[in-house]
Structure formats: C-alpha cells, structure tokens
Design a protein around this motif. Structure first.
Motif, PDB file in Angstrom:
ATOM      1  N   ASP A   3     -13.555 -30.295  48.405  1.00 48.76           N
ATOM      2  CA  ASP A   3     -13.718 -30.410  49.849  1.00 48.76           C
ATOM      3  C   ASP A   3     -12.816 -29.443  50.621  1.00 48.76           C
ATOM      4  OD1 ASP A   3     -13.965 -33.986  49.452  1.00 48.76           O
ATOM      5  OD2 ASP A   3     -15.540 -32.450  49.419  1.00 48.76           O
ATOM      6  N   ALA A   4     -11.748 -28.971  50.013  1.00 53.67           N
ATOM      7  CA  ALA A   4     -10.808 -28.091  50.714  1.00 53.67           C
ATOM      8  C   ALA A   4     -10.021 -27.264  49.716  1.00 53.67           C
ATOM      9  CB  ALA A   4      -9.866 -28.907  51.589  1.00 53.67           C
ATOM     10  N   HIS A   5      -9.531 -26.125  50.188  1.00 53.63           N
ATOM     11  CA  HIS A   5      -8.643 -25.266  49.407  1.00 53.63           C
ATOM     12  C   HIS A   5      -7.310 -25.178  50.136  1.00 53.63           C
ATOM     13  CE1 HIS A   5     -11.598 -23.532  46.521  1.00 53.63           C
ATOM     14  NE2 HIS A   5     -12.439 -23.914  47.465  1.00 53.63           N
ATOM     15  N   GLN A   6      -6.234 -25.276  49.380  1.00 57.21           N
ATOM     16  CA  GLN A   6      -4.905 -25.234  49.971  1.00 57.21           C
ATOM     17  C   GLN A   6      -4.063 -24.175  49.268  1.00 57.21           C
ATOM     18  OE1 GLN A   6      -3.066 -28.981  51.267  1.00 57.21           O
ATOM     19  NE2 GLN A   6      -1.237 -28.378  50.124  1.00 57.21           N
ATOM     20  N   PHE A   7      -3.363 -23.350  50.067  1.00 53.86           N
ATOM     21  CA  PHE A   7      -2.552 -22.262  49.523  1.00 53.86           C
ATOM     22  C   PHE A   7      -1.162 -22.289  50.161  1.00 53.86           C
ATOM     23  CE2 PHE A   7      -6.997 -21.019  49.510  1.00 53.86           C
ATOM     24  CZ  PHE A   7      -7.187 -20.536  48.223  1.00 53.86           C
ATOM     25  N   ASN A   8      -0.149 -22.100  49.338  1.00 59.62           N
ATOM     26  CA  ASN A   8       1.227 -22.009  49.828  1.00 59.62           C
ATOM     27  C   ASN A   8       1.654 -20.546  49.906  1.00 59.62           C
ATOM     28  OD1 ASN A   8       1.607 -24.850  49.944  1.00 59.62           O
ATOM     29  ND2 ASN A   8       1.948 -24.885  47.730  1.00 59.62           N
ATOM     30  N   ASN A   9       2.722 -20.290  50.665  1.00 64.02           N
ATOM     31  CA  ASN A   9       3.283 -18.942  50.822  1.00 64.02           C
ATOM     32  C   ASN A   9       2.255 -17.941  51.341  1.00 64.02           C
ATOM     33  OD1 ASN A   9       5.836 -19.772  49.819  1.00 64.02           O
ATOM     34  ND2 ASN A   9       5.087 -19.537  47.714  1.00 64.02           N
ATOM     35  N   ILE A  10       1.466 -18.376  52.314  1.00 61.78           N
ATOM     36  CA  ILE A  10       0.521 -17.487  52.989  1.00 61.78           C
ATOM     37  C   ILE A  10       1.175 -17.008  54.283  1.00 61.78           C
ATOM     38  CG2 ILE A  10      -1.741 -17.309  54.083  1.00 61.78           C
ATOM     39  CD1 ILE A  10      -1.844 -17.480  51.058  1.00 61.78           C
ATOM     40  N   LEU A  11       1.150 -15.697  54.505  1.00 60.85           N
ATOM     41  CA  LEU A  11       1.809 -15.115  55.674  1.00 60.85           C
ATOM     42  C   LEU A  11       0.834 -15.011  56.840  1.00 60.85           C
ATOM     43  CD1 LEU A  11       3.758 -12.193  53.940  1.00 60.85           C
ATOM     44  CD2 LEU A  11       4.545 -14.518  54.392  1.00 60.85           C
ATOM     45  N   LEU A  12       1.290 -15.461  58.011  1.00 59.33           N
ATOM     46  CA  LEU A  12       0.530 -15.276  59.245  1.00 59.33           C
ATOM     47  C   LEU A  12       0.978 -13.972  59.872  1.00 59.33           C
ATOM     48  CD1 LEU A  12      -1.356 -16.335  61.562  1.00 59.33           C
ATOM     49  CD2 LEU A  12       0.690 -17.385  62.545  1.00 59.33           C
ATOM     50  N   GLY A  13       0.070 -13.030  60.019  1.00 57.14           N
ATOM     51  CA  GLY A  13       0.424 -11.724  60.558  1.00 57.14           C
ATOM     52  C   GLY A  13       0.538 -11.740  62.066  1.00 57.14           C
ATOM     53  N   GLY A  14       1.342 -10.824  62.594  1.00 59.60           N
ATOM     54  CA  GLY A  14       1.518 -10.710  64.034  1.00 59.60           C
ATOM     55  C   GLY A  14       2.585  -9.696  64.339  1.00 59.60           C
ATOM     56  N   ARG A  15       2.659  -9.282  65.619  1.00 59.71           N
ATOM     57  CA  ARG A  15       3.637  -8.259  65.997  1.00 59.71           C
ATOM     58  C   ARG A  15       5.068  -8.773  65.879  1.00 59.71           C
ATOM     59  NH1 ARG A  15       5.469  -6.514  71.242  1.00 59.71           N
ATOM     60  NH2 ARG A  15       6.299  -4.403  71.126  1.00 59.71           N
ATOM     61  N   GLY A  16       5.251 -10.080  65.999  1.00 65.72           N
ATOM     62  CA  GLY A  16       6.592 -10.637  65.882  1.00 65.72           C
ATOM     63  C   GLY A  16       7.089 -10.766  64.460  1.00 65.72           C
ATOM     64  N   GLY A  17       6.278 -10.322  63.484  1.00 65.51           N
ATOM     65  CA  GLY A  17       6.681 -10.436  62.081  1.00 65.51           C
ATOM     66  C   GLY A  17       5.772 -11.378  61.335  1.00 65.51           C
ATOM     67  N   ALA A  18       5.878 -11.380  60.028  1.00 65.02           N
ATOM     68  CA  ALA A  18       5.050 -12.238  59.181  1.00 65.02           C
ATOM     69  C   ALA A  18       5.800 -13.531  58.879  1.00 65.02           C
ATOM     70  CB  ALA A  18       4.690 -11.511  57.893  1.00 65.02           C
ATOM     71  N   ASN A  19       5.177 -14.667  59.161  1.00 63.44           N
ATOM     72  CA  ASN A  19       5.788 -15.969  58.928  1.00 63.44           C
ATOM     73  C   ASN A  19       5.100 -16.664  57.763  1.00 63.44           C
ATOM     74  OD1 ASN A  19       7.576 -15.972  61.281  1.00 63.44           O
ATOM     75  ND2 ASN A  19       5.697 -16.069  62.473  1.00 63.44           N
ATOM     76  N   PRO A  20       5.844 -17.147  56.750  1.00 64.78           N
ATOM     77  CA  PRO A  20       5.234 -17.842  55.623  1.00 64.78           C
ATOM     78  C   PRO A  20       4.873 -19.275  55.986  1.00 64.78           C
ATOM     79  CG  PRO A  20       7.612 -17.759  55.333  1.00 64.78           C
ATOM     80  CD  PRO A  20       7.307 -16.985  56.586  1.00 64.78           C
ATOM     81  N   GLY A  21       3.830 -19.786  55.350  1.00 65.09           N
ATOM     82  CA  GLY A  21       3.414 -21.149  55.614  1.00 65.09           C
ATOM     83  C   GLY A  21       2.342 -21.602  54.651  1.00 65.09           C
ATOM     84  N   GLN A  22       1.743 -22.722  54.985  1.00 71.55           N
ATOM     85  CA  GLN A  22       0.709 -23.332  54.145  1.00 71.55           C
ATOM     86  C   GLN A  22      -0.638 -23.250  54.858  1.00 71.55           C
ATOM     87  OE1 GLN A  22       0.154 -27.809  53.574  1.00 71.55           O
ATOM     88  NE2 GLN A  22       1.175 -27.268  51.656  1.00 71.55           N
ATOM     89  N   LEU A  23      -1.666 -22.758  54.156  1.00 74.52           N
ATOM     90  CA  LEU A  23      -3.006 -22.609  54.721  1.00 74.52           C
ATOM     91  C   LEU A  23      -3.960 -23.564  54.029  1.00 74.52           C
ATOM     92  CD1 LEU A  23      -5.048 -21.056  56.541  1.00 74.52           C
ATOM     93  CD2 LEU A  23      -5.380 -19.479  54.603  1.00 74.52           C
ATOM     94  N   LYS A  24      -4.710 -24.294  54.850  1.00 75.03           N
ATOM     95  CA  LYS A  24      -5.719 -25.208  54.336  1.00 75.03           C
ATOM     96  C   LYS A  24      -7.073 -24.793  54.883  1.00 75.03           C
ATOM     97  CE  LYS A  24      -6.864 -30.139  54.032  1.00 75.03           C
ATOM     98  NZ  LYS A  24      -6.476 -31.507  54.457  1.00 75.03           N
TER      99      LYS A  24
END
Length: 647
Positions: A3-24
């Motif tokens: 029903d879902a896929h979950q990934f850790n240590n995924i970076l959210l891109g942006g001009r302020g820098g890349a922030n690590p987090g969890q993506l579902k």
C-alpha cells in the motif's frame, strides 16, 4: 509494503540546502518529514502533473512537477528503487515517470525554457540546470542583449555558498523570445521573468507594513514588511525571510493577559551570528485595532491571490497580520483547541523551562512553550511522559503545591517543565492520556500514584535545607538558620522583606541557642569567662537581667500562626529551583558543597539570568506587604500586630 513505500535519508532539495528526512509514497500522494522533526512537505495525488527521474551523483533524483507550476525534488534513491516505484506511481498516482538525463557536455550555449515557476537552461535537448523563479529578487537588461538576475538574500539559508547573481546573453536572432524595433529580445525575456517572479524594478513595494511590532525572539522592536515572496524585519538587526521557509503559524492567546503570541516557525531557521532562531515570537496587544489596504494590483488579487487576500482589512492587529501572511505564504495556522482548559479556564499552564518562566500550551499535535526559549515538541517525537512531584526527595509543604512534567523524546533528549501548579494535574493528565502518550508513572505505579503524592505534603525523607525553609516561613524567621549559603550576600542579592527583623538579636542568649552557639563564638565565650571571674556579683545580676530580657524576647518572637508568611528572596527561589537538579547531576554531594555551588552559580549569573527569580521575589514581596497590611488592620490594638509592626 503493497500500500505504501517508505524511504529514509531522502534529501529535500532547495536553495536553502538539502535537508534529510523520511519520504512516504502512498496512493494518496507524497509525504516527506524532516529528520528530528520540523518541516513537513505533503504533495497530494491530484496536484501532481508529472514525475521524472534524473541520475545525479551516487543516486537518483525524483522531480515532481505540480499543476500549480512549482517543482518538488527528492534525492537519494537507489537504482533498484526506481524500477519498483515506476510501477507503483503509474498505478496509484496516475502519471508515468519519465527519464530526464542531465546535460553534461559543459557547453554554456543553449535554450531558456519557462514552465510554471521554473526556468530551465537546456543544452542539446537535456536540462543543464533549473532555477526557481520565486528566488529571483530583481532582473534588468544590461546593454542590448544581456539580462542580469539577482537572487534573494535569504537569512534562513544554511549553506555557506549561495547563488546571488546570474547573467544571460539573449541574441536578437533567437526564436523563443522574439523582439521588435521597440523591444529587443533581451527585454522580452526580462519582462517575462518579471511577470512570473512578481517583482518590480527594485523588488517591489511591501504589500503590507506593520510598525514597531514587539518581537520577543529575536528580541527587539521591528518594522515588519510583507512582500509578495518574502517578509522583512527592520530593527536592531535586519532579516529577510523567504515564504518557502515558513513552516507554520501559531496564534496563542495569553491567559488572563492583554496580549497574544503570534509565532512564525521557520525551517531552516534564521541566523544571527552563531545563534539560530527556528521561531520568531511576536507579541501583539489583544485589543489593538488595525485598518489596512494591501498594496497589490487588482490583476494579482483576482488571479493568483483570489480567495487568499482581501482588498481591505479591518480588525484586531494580530488577526490582520496573520491573515495577510497566510495568504502570501500559504502556511497553515494553529490555534488552541477546545480539548484542553487549565484550572483558570486558560489555554496554557504556567511552568518553568531551564531558568525561564513561561506558558506551556498543550495543542492538538504538539506542546509549545513560550516565550523563551520557544520550544515546540511534536507528540510523535515523544517516547514517554512522566509526572514528578516537585522536590519529591524531601519537599516542604510550600513546594509540594507544584509538580514537574518530564517529556522524554525518542532521541533520548529530555525536557523538564518545573513548578506546575498541582491544580493543573488532572486536566493535564486527562489531556495527555487522550492523546495516547505513554505515561511512565501510570505504567509503573498506577494511575493514581502521582495524584496521591500531590495530595500530601510530607515525605519520609526530609531535606534539612528545605525543612529549615519551611520552618522559617512558618515562624517568619529566616535569619536564624544555623548554616547559610557561603556566597550569598544579603546586601547585594536581596533587599529583604519590608518588616525584616533578622538583625533584631545580634547576640542571642545561651538559653536560646544552647552549647552550639557557644561553640561557634569561642572568643566571646572566653571573654565572658574572664569577666565572670573578675566580677562574680555583677555577672549574676547581669545574667538575671539577660534571662529576663530573654523571656521577653521569647514571648515577643512567638508569632501568630495566622500571620502572613515572609517573602523569599530571589536567591532562595533560585535555590529551590536548582537544588534537586544539582543533587541529581552530582550524586553524593554534601550539603555544604550544595550551598557553596549554588552560591557560586548565583554570583556568576548575569542580571538577565537572575531576573526570573528576582521577579518571583518581587511578586512574593508585594504579596507579603499586602497581607501584612490586611493582617495589621484585622489585629488593630492586638499585641501580635503591634509586635509585628514594631519589628
């Protein structure tokens, strides 16, 4: 996970820098949460226009283009993740992911494509780089064929190197931005950028401005300007903050106060020197009225900001500020719910965090402590909650009126909120239980363990220091303690109570203090022995007189049990607050070392650090003065009142 896929240590891109987090990734869309709490990015299934994959350094990047025109990029996927997600996204999101390789030829000659709010520079049919148009603060034509772009100075950027300026050469022979005799191709390209970036020749005027706003963090009075894509604070320090950094808005009324907190939560935080501020705390008068007309064109008001901004505002100042800021930034607003009310029917309970007093707000999804240090604790981050009786190892009847609330996080970090009135226990316990948080006392001691502890006032183990304070308050005599903090200087640290009689007896009689007093003053004792051997008759007479005086003093010192309790000094409040913490952090420490350490800490504290405790002392002093006035009036003509006033 079908029903879902979950990934850790995924970076959210942006001009302020890349922030690590969890993506579902689920059938409802995409949800990313920053590691350690904070920023949350949700992309609904119906908002997705297209999805593409790009091979970047050591991983793959997913680019999600939204129907509104913006892009969201996630980086950190493995090659095997791409194939499994392609099938899932196609069947559940309804779009087919495309491969989008980067141009790596190194050429700087290509085509500029504008789609949504993204400017792409394409070389050989492949994108070399992309720019978010919202980051552009100004653009202008230089010469005949060059277009210069300037980017916002974002005080929340957490990278040392930030893109500030870029130039494009637009020849008149290009076929994408065709010019004429009046407007060259470079001017056509520049005008197109201006229309999409919502900026004017100098960055545009402020949509709304609020003068002399009281800001508690970072402290000062600021002029606040709200622009189309950013807000600015002008004061002792100037800050420029992109709306993309605004994670949440909080509107929190102060209980029984004529002001309201408005908090802007930022991710990433703004920085001043080496200090980071994840929350900007405004304090608005609750009854102040503001009438304001936003400086925005009718075209923008009826198109991009339709149903988000109004042509005219009139109402409470903090409500006008929040409504305009929400319309421009798109951030959500959190207000106190209806599930929690304090014993005074307020939205928060009074507590102390570290050395600061403030208000703890139990909200729908988090606790928020204000004003300093502003601390946001999301319920999902809490491992367990513990109720602890204040000074449980040896409390006095005075301190047993309070309890502590400990929030233990899953990261092993701990927040201790002290000096909460026991009248708040039942409402807090009920609220926390309904939120499904684990309560340690409930699991280990039973549901009524802490409640029963709070009802009593005596403990088996008695702390000698706290016991002396209890006796001193009951008798109104704080100056007769046998042991005092070595570094505490009354003249410097305590103004004393209005009826302080600690200097009443400079030399107490032996009948009052016993042999202990004689041991403490060997010189005086020897002197008395010499005088007694030389003048026996006079000594006997003097002794009788002293005994007579001592009897009088004893009668005089006999206080009315209904008399008001004396006020404590700022140092005493500091000692009550830190003594147990010091004992916990230094097991086995002697009483003398405790007193010495607390005295040294107090002496080393700055005036601002002492202020919370001095404030408590001033309040207690006012309480004592008022109660003494009423007490003396009620006992007019009585010996007790006369004795007290004469002291």
């Amino acid at each position: 996970m079908g029903d879902a896929h979950q990934f850790n240590n995924i970076l959210l891109g942006g001009r302020g820098g890349a922030n690590p987090g969890q993506l579902k990734i689920s059938s409802k869309g995409f949800s990313w949460r920053k590691s350690g709490g904070g920023k949350v990015v949700d992309v609904a299934k119906d908002d997705v226009k297209s999805v593409s994959w790009t091979r970047v350094s050591r991983s793959y990047q997913m680019s999600i283009r939204l129907k509104a025109g913006s892009n969201v990029k996630f980086t950190g996927f493995r090659e095997q993740d791409v194939s499994s997600l392609n099938t899932f996204i196609t069947s559940n999101i309804g779009v087919t992911p495309q491969d989008k390789p980067l141009a790596v030829s190194g050429r700087n000659w290509g085509e500029a494509e504008l789609e949504g709010n993204t400017l792409s520079f394409v070389v050989g049919g492949k994108p070399a780089f992309e720019i978010c148009v919202a980051d552009i603060s100004n653009t202008q034509v230089q010469g005949k064929n060059d277009v210069q772009m300037e980017f916002h100075v974002d005080d929340t950027a957490n990278e040392k190197d930030t893109l500030m300026e870029m130039s494009f050469h637009v020849p008149s022979t290009n076929t994408t931005f065709v010019g004429d005799e009046e407007r060259v191709s470079a001017q056509v390209f520049c005008d197109k950028i201006l229309s999409m970036a919502d900026v004017g020749p100098a960055g545009g005027e402020a949509v709304a401005a609020f003068e002399t706003v009281n800001v508690l963090t970072p402290r000062g009075r600021y002029l606040v300007e709200l622009h189309l894509s950013f807000l600015r604070l002008f004061g002792a320090s100037d800050f420029k903050i992109q709306y993309t950094s605004v994670a949440r808005l909080f509107v929190l009324p102060r209980s029984a106060q004529s002001s309201t907190y408005v908090v802007i939560t930022l991710d990433p935080p703004i920085r001043k020197g080496q200090t980071f501020y994840p929350h900007i705390v405004f304090q608005y008068p609750s009854e102040e009225i503001t009438e304001l007309t936003p400086l925005i064109s009718d075209e923008l008001l009826n198109t991009k900001y339709k149903d988000r901004l109004a042509p005219q505002y009139k109402g409470l100042s903090y409500e006008v500020f929040v409504e305009i800021l929400r319309g421009l930034s798109g951030a959500g607003i959190t207000k106190p719910g209806t599930k929690f009310r304090s014993s005074q029917e307020g939205y928060a309970v009074r507590a102390a965090l570290k050395a600061e007093e403030g208000l703890l707000y139990p909200l729908e999804k988090s606790f928020f402590f204000l004003p300093k240090p502003p601390t946001l604790i999301v319920y999902e981050e809490i491992d367990y909650v513990e109720f602890e009786r204040h000074g449980a190892a040896g409390t006095s009847s005075m301190s047993s009126k309070n309890f502590d609330l400990i929030l233990r996080l899953k990261t092993d970090q701990e927040h201790l909120f002290r000096n909460i009135s026991r009248n708040e226990y039942h409402s807090l316990f009920k609220f926390i239980s309904e939120k499904g948080l684990k309560i340690l006392n409930f699991q280990t001691q039973g549901s009524s363990a802490v409640a029963e502890a709070l009802q009593g006032s005596d403990d088996e183990g008695v702390d000698p220091h706290l016991e002396r304070i209890r006796i001193a308050r009951a008798t109104g005599d704080e100056g007769d303690s046998d042991e005092e903090d070595e570094d505490f200087v009354a003249d410097k640290d305590d103004e004393g109570s209005p009826t302080d009689d600690s200097g009443e007896e400079e030399e107490p009689d032996a009948s009052d203090s016993g042999g202990e007093q004689q041991d403490e003053r060997p010189v005086k004792k020897d002197k008395k022995k010499v005088e007694a051997s030389q003048k026996p008759a006079a000594s006997k007479k003097k002794k009788k007189d002293e005994e007579g005086d001592g009897d009088k003093k004893k009668k005089r010192r006999k206080k009315d049990p209904n008399a008001p309790k004396r006020a404590l000094s700022g140092f005493m409040y500091f000692s009550l607050a830190e003594r147990e913490n010091l004992k916990k952090s230094t097991p086995g420490i002697s009483f003398k070392d405790v007193a010495k350490t607390l005295g040294e800490r107090w002496k080393a504290m700055s005036k601002d650090e002492k202020e919370p405790f001095e404030s408590q002392a001033r309040v207690d002093k006012e309480r004592y003065t008022k109660q003494m006035q009423g007490y003396n009036k009620g006992n007019a003509g009585g010996s007790t009142a006369d004795d007290e006033s004469s002291d």
